[in-house]
Scaffold this motif. Structure first.
Motif, PDB file in Angstrom:
ATOM      1  N   CYS A 141       0.846  -1.215   0.000  1.00 34.96           N
ATOM      2  CA  CYS A 141       0.000   0.000   0.000  1.00 34.96           C
ATOM      3  C   CYS A 141       0.872   1.251   0.000  1.00 34.96           C
ATOM      4  CB  CYS A 141      -0.951  -0.001   1.190  1.00 34.96           C
ATOM      5  SG  CYS A 141      -2.174  -1.315   1.140  1.00 34.96           S
ATOM      6  N   ASN A 142       1.765   1.315  -0.995  1.00 35.41           N
ATOM      7  CA  ASN A 142       2.672   2.463  -1.165  1.00 35.41           C
ATOM      8  C   ASN A 142       3.564   2.700   0.054  1.00 35.41           C
ATOM      9  OD1 ASN A 142       2.015   3.321  -3.857  1.00 35.41           O
ATOM     10  ND2 ASN A 142       0.066   4.060  -3.062  1.00 35.41           N
ATOM     11  N   GLY A 143       4.002   1.599   0.668  1.00 36.23           N
ATOM     12  CA  GLY A 143       4.938   1.718   1.783  1.00 36.23           C
ATOM     13  C   GLY A 143       4.303   1.838   3.143  1.00 36.23           C
ATOM     14  N   GLN A 144       2.975   1.758   3.208  1.00 37.90           N
ATOM     15  CA  GLN A 144       2.302   1.821   4.506  1.00 37.90           C
ATOM     16  C   GLN A 144       2.679   0.627   5.379  1.00 37.90           C
ATOM     17  OE1 GLN A 144      -1.982   2.150   4.269  1.00 37.90           O
ATOM     18  NE2 GLN A 144      -2.273   1.702   6.442  1.00 37.90           N
ATOM     19  N   TYR A 145       2.886  -0.529   4.722  1.00 39.61           N
ATOM     20  CA  TYR A 145       3.208  -1.751   5.453  1.00 39.61           C
ATOM     21  C   TYR A 145       4.654  -2.186   5.223  1.00 39.61           C
ATOM     22  CZ  TYR A 145      -1.805  -2.023   6.176  1.00 39.61           C
ATOM     23  OH  TYR A 145      -3.103  -1.745   6.537  1.00 39.61           O
ATOM     24  N   GLY A 146       5.566  -1.241   5.190  1.00 43.76           N
ATOM     25  CA  GLY A 146       6.975  -1.559   5.016  1.00 43.76           C
ATOM     26  C   GLY A 146       7.743  -0.321   4.619  1.00 43.76           C
ATOM     27  N   SER A 147       8.933  -0.530   4.082  1.00 40.94           N
ATOM     28  CA  SER A 147       9.776   0.587   3.667  1.00 40.94           C
ATOM     29  C   SER A 147      10.263   0.337   2.247  1.00 40.94           C
ATOM     30  CB  SER A 147      10.973   0.712   4.618  1.00 40.94           C
ATOM     31  OG  SER A 147      11.799   1.790   4.249  1.00 40.94           O
ATOM     32  N   LEU A 148      10.090   1.321   1.374  1.00 43.40           N
ATOM     33  CA  LEU A 148      10.465   1.185  -0.031  1.00 43.40           C
ATOM     34  C   LEU A 148      11.604   2.135  -0.370  1.00 43.40           C
ATOM     35  CD1 LEU A 148       6.915   0.999  -1.670  1.00 43.40           C
ATOM     36  CD2 LEU A 148       8.347  -0.881  -0.851  1.00 43.40           C
ATOM     37  N   HIS A 149      12.620   1.604  -1.045  1.00 41.45           N
ATOM     38  CA  HIS A 149      13.755   2.425  -1.464  1.00 41.45           C
ATOM     39  C   HIS A 149      13.732   2.622  -2.978  1.00 41.45           C
ATOM     40  CE1 HIS A 149      16.192  -0.775  -3.401  1.00 41.45           C
ATOM     41  NE2 HIS A 149      15.596  -1.559  -2.522  1.00 41.45           N
ATOM     42  N   LYS A 150      14.465   3.575  -3.455  1.00 41.54           N
ATOM     43  CA  LYS A 150      14.543   3.835  -4.889  1.00 41.54           C
ATOM     44  C   LYS A 150      15.166   2.637  -5.588  1.00 41.54           C
ATOM     45  CE  LYS A 150      15.139   8.802  -4.134  1.00 41.54           C
ATOM     46  NZ  LYS A 150      16.097   9.943  -4.230  1.00 41.54           N
ATOM     47  N   CYS A 151      14.501   2.171  -6.612  1.00 43.05           N
ATOM     48  CA  CYS A 151      14.952   0.983  -7.325  1.00 43.05           C
ATOM     49  C   CYS A 151      16.372   1.165  -7.871  1.00 43.05           C
ATOM     50  CB  CYS A 151      13.987   0.678  -8.470  1.00 43.05           C
ATOM     51  SG  CYS A 151      14.321  -0.863  -9.323  1.00 43.05           S
ATOM     52  N   LEU A 152      17.224   0.166  -7.657  1.00 44.62           N
ATOM     53  CA  LEU A 152      18.612   0.111  -8.123  1.00 44.62           C
ATOM     54  C   LEU A 152      19.520   1.128  -7.433  1.00 44.62           C
ATOM     55  CD1 LEU A 152      18.055  -0.389 -11.989  1.00 44.62           C
ATOM     56  CD2 LEU A 152      18.480  -2.122 -10.243  1.00 44.62           C
ATOM     57  N   ASP A 153      19.031   1.736  -6.367  1.00 41.86           N
ATOM     58  CA  ASP A 153      19.824   2.732  -5.644  1.00 41.86           C
ATOM     59  C   ASP A 153      20.368   2.086  -4.363  1.00 41.86           C
ATOM     60  OD1 ASP A 153      20.767   4.879  -4.076  1.00 41.86           O
ATOM     61  OD2 ASP A 153      19.349   6.262  -5.003  1.00 41.86           O
ATOM     62  N   GLU A 154      21.625   1.668  -4.429  1.00 42.47           N
ATOM     63  CA  GLU A 154      22.243   0.957  -3.302  1.00 42.47           C
ATOM     64  C   GLU A 154      22.335   1.818  -2.057  1.00 42.47           C
ATOM     65  OE1 GLU A 154      26.658  -0.703  -2.637  1.00 42.47           O
ATOM     66  OE2 GLU A 154      25.570  -1.742  -4.239  1.00 42.47           O
ATOM     67  N   LYS A 155      22.656   3.088  -2.230  1.00 41.38           N
ATOM     68  CA  LYS A 155      22.759   3.991  -1.082  1.00 41.38           C
ATOM     69  C   LYS A 155      21.406   4.179  -0.410  1.00 41.38           C
ATOM     70  CE  LYS A 155      26.833   6.675  -2.502  1.00 41.38           C
ATOM     71  NZ  LYS A 155      27.340   8.034  -2.841  1.00 41.38           N
ATOM     72  N   ASP A 156      20.358   4.299  -1.210  1.00 51.93           N
ATOM     73  CA  ASP A 156      19.036   4.499  -0.628  1.00 51.93           C
ATOM     74  C   ASP A 156      18.558   3.231   0.068  1.00 51.93           C
ATOM     75  OD1 ASP A 156      16.847   6.298  -0.164  1.00 51.93           O
ATOM     76  OD2 ASP A 156      15.663   5.094  -1.552  1.00 51.93           O
ATOM     77  N   PHE A 157      18.902   2.062  -0.481  1.00 50.46           N
ATOM     78  CA  PHE A 157      18.558   0.816   0.199  1.00 50.46           C
ATOM     79  C   PHE A 157      19.221   0.760   1.572  1.00 50.46           C
ATOM     80  CE2 PHE A 157      19.940  -3.522   1.332  1.00 50.46           C
ATOM     81  CZ  PHE A 157      18.701  -4.078   1.595  1.00 50.46           C
ATOM     82  N   ALA A 158      20.528   1.070   1.626  1.00 47.47           N
ATOM     83  CA  ALA A 158      21.245   1.060   2.902  1.00 47.47           C
ATOM     84  C   ALA A 158      20.643   2.075   3.866  1.00 47.47           C
ATOM     85  CB  ALA A 158      22.730   1.343   2.677  1.00 47.47           C
ATOM     86  N   SER A 159      20.239   3.223   3.335  1.00 44.52           N
ATOM     87  CA  SER A 159      19.637   4.261   4.170  1.00 44.52           C
ATOM     88  C   SER A 159      18.314   3.809   4.768  1.00 44.52           C
ATOM     89  CB  SER A 159      19.427   5.536   3.348  1.00 44.52           C
ATOM     90  OG  SER A 159      18.758   6.521   4.093  1.00 44.52           O
TER      91      SER A 159
END
Length: 212
Positions: A141-159
């Protein structure tokens, strides 16, 4: 009708504090869409700050990904005891219990048609950290039930992973909410019940018409 899940048994929600400090993924590790390199590098980026956490990778490992794994442990020898490849799990009950005992499910996919493992993980109360591809937006639900990072962005995933690890209270709240949301909306027997009732109704109407 969305893709849904079913388990050998219904397990009650496992309190977040009772779970292991595990970041779990279940995938064909090393394939192009799964971006296992982003997952492993992201964990290495936060591992020193959160020494009590481990990364567990369930599923097969592609042969051409093994050189990356070897070089990863050369670069991060301190993570050899904290990053585990446990292979594929064919026993559905074992897989269900693994989800239920883990706190985070992470899968930084480049693309997915529908993330069935995401639904499975959320159905057992995992807090998900995943890419913002359409499939994950729909399920969470657009991140309501978790956390979404920018696709293919390793730094944003780590963040996003770091943000989650810093906020156990938020993870616990979302974890429990996701458990009830997914078990209500993505469980085969519940999703197909209206279809079954419609079919039964039509059969009964057809039977009455034949008798008339």
């Amino acid at each position: 009708v969305p893709n849904c899940f079913t388990w050998p048994e219904d397990l009650p929600y496992t309190p977040f504090a009772a779970r292991n400090n595990v970041i779990l993924t279940v995938a064909r590790n090393g394939t192009a869409p799964k971006k296992t390199d982003i997952l492993m590098n992201g964990f290495a980026n936060v591992a020193q700050e959160f020494p009590e956490w481990k990364l567990i990778l369930a599923g097969t490992v592609e042969e051409d990904f093994k050189p990356f794994i070897n070089s990863y442990f050369v670069k991060h020898p301190e993570l050899k005891d904290r990053v585990s490849f446990i292979g594929p799990i064919s026993d559905r009950g074992e897989l269900q219990r693994l989800y239920a005992s883990s706190k985070i499910f992470a899968l930084p996919s480049a693309w997915e048609s529908f993330g069935l493992v995401t639904v499975e993980a959320m159905s057992q109360g995992c807090y998900v950290v995943e890419s913002d591809i359409p499939a994950n937006k729909d399920i969470t639900c657009n991140g309501q039930y978790g956390s979404l990072h920018k696709c293919l962005d390793e730094k944003d995933f780590a963040s996003k992973l770091r943000d989650a690890l810093c906020n156990s209270k938020k993870m616990a709240s979302v974890s429990e909410a996701a458990y009830y949301y997914v078990n209500e909306n993505y469980k085969w027997e519940k999703v197909l019940r209206p279809v079954s009732e419609w079919i039964q109704k039509k059969l009964e109407e057809k039977g009455r018409n034949i008798l008339q």
